[in-house]
Design a protein around this motif. Structure first.
Motif, PDB file in Angstrom:
ATOM      1  N   TYR A 115     -50.865  67.425 -66.827  1.00 17.35           N
ATOM      2  CA  TYR A 115     -52.272  67.912 -66.947  1.00 17.35           C
ATOM      3  C   TYR A 115     -53.171  66.615 -66.452  1.00 17.35           C
ATOM      4  O   TYR A 115     -54.159  67.046 -65.575  1.00 17.35           O
ATOM      5  N   GLU A 116     -52.996  65.389 -66.913  1.00 15.33           N
ATOM      6  CA  GLU A 116     -53.436  64.440 -66.535  1.00 15.33           C
ATOM      7  C   GLU A 116     -53.450  64.237 -64.942  1.00 15.33           C
ATOM      8  O   GLU A 116     -54.688  64.002 -64.182  1.00 15.33           O
ATOM      9  N   ALA A 117     -52.542  64.313 -64.307  1.00 17.15           N
ATOM     10  CA  ALA A 117     -52.370  64.038 -62.914  1.00 17.15           C
ATOM     11  C   ALA A 117     -53.125  65.037 -62.471  1.00 17.15           C
ATOM     12  O   ALA A 117     -53.575  64.946 -61.010  1.00 17.15           O
ATOM     13  N   ARG A 118     -52.890  66.338 -62.774  1.00 16.67           N
ATOM     14  CA  ARG A 118     -53.522  67.640 -61.945  1.00 16.67           C
ATOM     15  C   ARG A 118     -54.966  67.354 -61.965  1.00 16.67           C
ATOM     16  O   ARG A 118     -55.636  67.677 -61.190  1.00 16.67           O
ATOM     17  N   LEU A 119     -55.748  66.822 -63.064  1.00 16.07           N
ATOM     18  CA  LEU A 119     -56.995  66.696 -63.289  1.00 16.07           C
ATOM     19  C   LEU A 119     -57.629  65.593 -62.099  1.00 16.07           C
ATOM     20  O   LEU A 119     -58.369  65.742 -61.565  1.00 16.07           O
ATOM     21  N   GLU A 120     -56.857  64.519 -62.210  1.00 12.54           N
ATOM     22  CA  GLU A 120     -57.325  63.334 -61.394  1.00 12.54           C
ATOM     23  C   GLU A 120     -57.038  63.927 -59.851  1.00 12.54           C
ATOM     24  O   GLU A 120     -58.008  63.613 -58.967  1.00 12.54           O
ATOM     25  N   ARG A 121     -55.980  64.821 -59.590  1.00 11.78           N
ATOM     26  CA  ARG A 121     -55.893  65.038 -58.165  1.00 11.78           C
ATOM     27  C   ARG A 121     -56.987  66.079 -57.742  1.00 11.78           C
ATOM     28  O   ARG A 121     -57.757  66.030 -56.665  1.00 11.78           O
ATOM     29  N   LEU A 122     -57.565  66.798 -58.764  1.00  9.32           N
ATOM     30  CA  LEU A 122     -58.664  67.851 -58.492  1.00  9.32           C
ATOM     31  C   LEU A 122     -59.787  67.391 -58.402  1.00  9.32           C
ATOM     32  O   LEU A 122     -60.725  67.591 -57.453  1.00  9.32           O
ATOM     33  N   LEU A 123     -60.131  66.237 -59.123  1.00  7.20           N
ATOM     34  CA  LEU A 123     -61.339  65.505 -59.119  1.00  7.20           C
ATOM     35  C   LEU A 123     -61.628  64.819 -57.832  1.00  7.20           C
ATOM     36  O   LEU A 123     -62.793  64.610 -57.275  1.00  7.20           O
ATOM     37  N   LEU A 124     -60.494  64.005 -57.435  1.00 12.89           N
ATOM     38  CA  LEU A 124     -60.510  63.412 -56.065  1.00 12.89           C
ATOM     39  C   LEU A 124     -60.779  64.272 -55.188  1.00 12.89           C
ATOM     40  O   LEU A 124     -61.338  63.813 -53.821  1.00 12.89           O
ATOM     41  N   LEU A 194     -58.768  71.021 -68.639  1.00 10.24           N
ATOM     42  CA  LEU A 194     -57.465  70.072 -68.298  1.00 10.24           C
ATOM     43  C   LEU A 194     -57.646  69.272 -69.472  1.00 10.24           C
ATOM     44  O   LEU A 194     -56.337  68.949 -69.665  1.00 10.24           O
ATOM     45  N   THR A 195     -58.581  68.649 -69.844  1.00  7.03           N
ATOM     46  CA  THR A 195     -58.610  67.777 -70.942  1.00  7.03           C
ATOM     47  C   THR A 195     -58.078  68.359 -72.254  1.00  7.03           C
ATOM     48  O   THR A 195     -57.406  67.862 -73.065  1.00  7.03           O
ATOM     49  N   LEU A 196     -58.680  69.863 -72.584  1.00  8.99           N
ATOM     50  CA  LEU A 196     -58.229  70.574 -73.490  1.00  8.99           C
ATOM     51  C   LEU A 196     -56.849  70.700 -73.509  1.00  8.99           C
ATOM     52  O   LEU A 196     -56.057  70.674 -74.436  1.00  8.99           O
ATOM     53  N   ALA A 197     -56.337  70.929 -72.402  1.00  8.63           N
ATOM     54  CA  ALA A 197     -54.841  71.279 -72.066  1.00  8.63           C
ATOM     55  C   ALA A 197     -53.997  69.961 -72.600  1.00  8.63           C
ATOM     56  O   ALA A 197     -52.862  70.184 -72.994  1.00  8.63           O
ATOM     57  N   ARG A 200     -53.713  69.228 -76.183  1.00  7.35           N
ATOM     58  CA  ARG A 200     -52.902  70.138 -76.938  1.00  7.35           C
ATOM     59  C   ARG A 200     -51.422  69.852 -76.572  1.00  7.35           C
ATOM     60  O   ARG A 200     -50.638  69.730 -77.239  1.00  7.35           O
ATOM     61  N   ALA A 201     -51.071  69.342 -75.153  1.00  4.71           N
ATOM     62  CA  ALA A 201     -49.919  69.090 -74.885  1.00  4.71           C
ATOM     63  C   ALA A 201     -49.342  67.712 -75.649  1.00  4.71           C
ATOM     64  O   ALA A 201     -48.305  67.661 -76.124  1.00  4.71           O
ATOM     65  N   HIS A 202     -50.540  66.742 -75.734  1.00  2.00           N
ATOM     66  CA  HIS A 202     -49.972  65.354 -76.495  1.00  2.00           C
ATOM     67  C   HIS A 202     -49.617  65.879 -78.074  1.00  2.00           C
ATOM     68  O   HIS A 202     -48.716  65.379 -78.474  1.00  2.00           O
ATOM     69  N   SER A 203     -50.338  67.008 -78.508  1.00  2.00           N
ATOM     70  CA  SER A 203     -50.048  67.192 -79.984  1.00  2.00           C
ATOM     71  C   SER A 203     -48.884  67.950 -80.140  1.00  2.00           C
ATOM     72  O   SER A 203     -47.975  67.705 -81.098  1.00  2.00           O
TER      73      SER A 203
END
Length: 383
Positions: A115-124, A194-197, A200-203
């Motif tokens: 999720y972290e990599a996906r958010l970074e990719r989309l924002l870039l 994606l931050t919410l996702a 949740r994945a971290h938890s």
């Protein structure tokens, strides 16, 4: 040490038996346990607390914990993949019980990073397409805009394709202003979802590492580090036929891919499906994801056969990188489409997400083309 060969007809080839498989599994199990200990020691952010009862140790950096989780994931994948490829040589009941548990662990630990990599990719990508900062600077606009009609499903295919300016390229200058209007809000929406996702994945990962299910897996891996449950006939059975079968499955799956279609820079059918209201996974992507999995299994089989002497396969390495990019772009496109289905977003926001989706589908096509080019090359082994 004599060089191991994959060709069984080579008279100079050294036979590779189940001893090599047992050594490989013991080594991966040892890496798993070492990563588990490091994960506990690097859990200053609370991640290590979940494993406190099993590993023991001291608090360390968040980075160490992340690296350890990655190492856990890698070891779990290698053990699971080897159990799949060489399952006739292993105790059936034990193997069939271990494989799904290792797959569960690997998948659970990988979600947060994905999720972290996906958010970074989309924002870039939004930044590249709009030429403006897209990090959220204001709340996501939730004003009514005709219900769900502003979602990706309403964006014309031709407009989305033209506004991306081709794979990896910016839209024409005349259209960039329209895109910039919704880019910031699109970025804010993606950031929120994606931050919410990711949270949740971290938890979920923390809960998994503290669960009895994980402890059971860790206990079995600890036993595997010293004792591999081989079948009675395994010690005298060669590994090559099973490894060759894994390679054949990969070759057959690649032969079934539409590599000719992959040579075209724009696949309209792929884009049309992604723009539809159907949130199911893209039907064209499934066979490519399967090839990526089979290529990984083939690579692990080579690791077993060669031990630490595996020659560099440039074609395999390049093809694997292309398939990784294919997966990342495919999942990013799906995330953009899902965000655009959010109710009550403005047309400008939906437009930006639609262009972003088209851009990532272009990246999917580019990755397929790169795979096609890589796989047609001859394999080059390092000396």
């Amino acid at each position: 040490m004599a060089q191991r060969h994959l060709d069984p007809t080579d008279p100079t080839a050294e036979a590779v038996t189940a001893d090599a498989l047992a050594g490989y599994l013991r080594a991966q199990a040892t890496e798993f346990l070492r990563a588990l200990r490091l994960h506990r020691e690097g859990g200053s952010n609370g991640a290590g607390a979940a494993a406190r009862g099993y590993a023991g140790g001291r608090a360390g950096s968040v980075e160490e914990s992340v690296d350890a989780a990655r190492a856990l994931r890698h070891s779990a994948r290698r053990i699971s993949g080897s159990l799949h490829t060489f399952r006739p040589l292993l105790d059936p009941a034990w193997s069939e019980e271990m494989r799904p548990e290792l797959a569960w662990l690997s998948g659970t630990l990988g979600l947060e990073h994905a999720y972290e990599a996906r958010l970074e990719r989309l924002l870039l990508a939004l930044h590249r397409l709009s030429g403006a900062a897209v990090l959220p600077a204001q709340p996501v606009d939730a004003r009514a805009a005709g219900g769900r009609a502003a979602g990706v499903a309403s964006l014309p295919v031709k407009a989305a394709a033209e506004n991306t300016g081709g794979p990896g390229g910016p839209p024409p200058a005349a259209e960039r202003g329209n895109l910039t209007v919704g880019a910031a809000k699109a970025g804010a929406l993606l950031e929120r979802q994606l931050t919410l996702a990711r949270t949740r994945a971290h938890s979920t990962a923390l809960q998994a590492l503290g669960s009895s299910r994980f402890h059971a897996v860790a206990d079995k891996v600890a036993v595997l580090a010293s004792e591999v449950p081989l079948t009675p006939t395994a010690p005298t059975t060669g590994l090559y036929p099973l490894a060759a079968a894994a390679e054949e499955r990969l070759t057959d799956a690649i032969a079934a891919l539409p590599l000719i279609t992959a040579g075209h820079p724009y696949n309209a059918e792929a884009l049309v499906h992604g723009l539809s209201p159907d949130p199911s996974p893209h039907p064209q992507d499934g066979p490519w994801h399967q090839v990526r999995l089979l290529l990984r299994l083939h690579r692990y089989a080579r690791e077993v056969l060669y031990g630490g002497e595996a020659p560099l396969d440039v074609r395999q390495l390049t093809a694997g990188q292309a398939l990784n990019r294919h997966r990342d772009a495919s999942e990013a496109a799906a995330a953009a489409a899902q965000a655009a289905r959010t109710p009550r977003i403005t047309p400008a926001t939906a437009y930006a997400l639609g262009v972003l989706h088209a851009d990532q589908r272009h990246e999917v096509e580019a990755a397929r083309f790169a795979f096609q080019q890589a796989w047609q090359r001859q394999t080059v082994d390092a000396p």
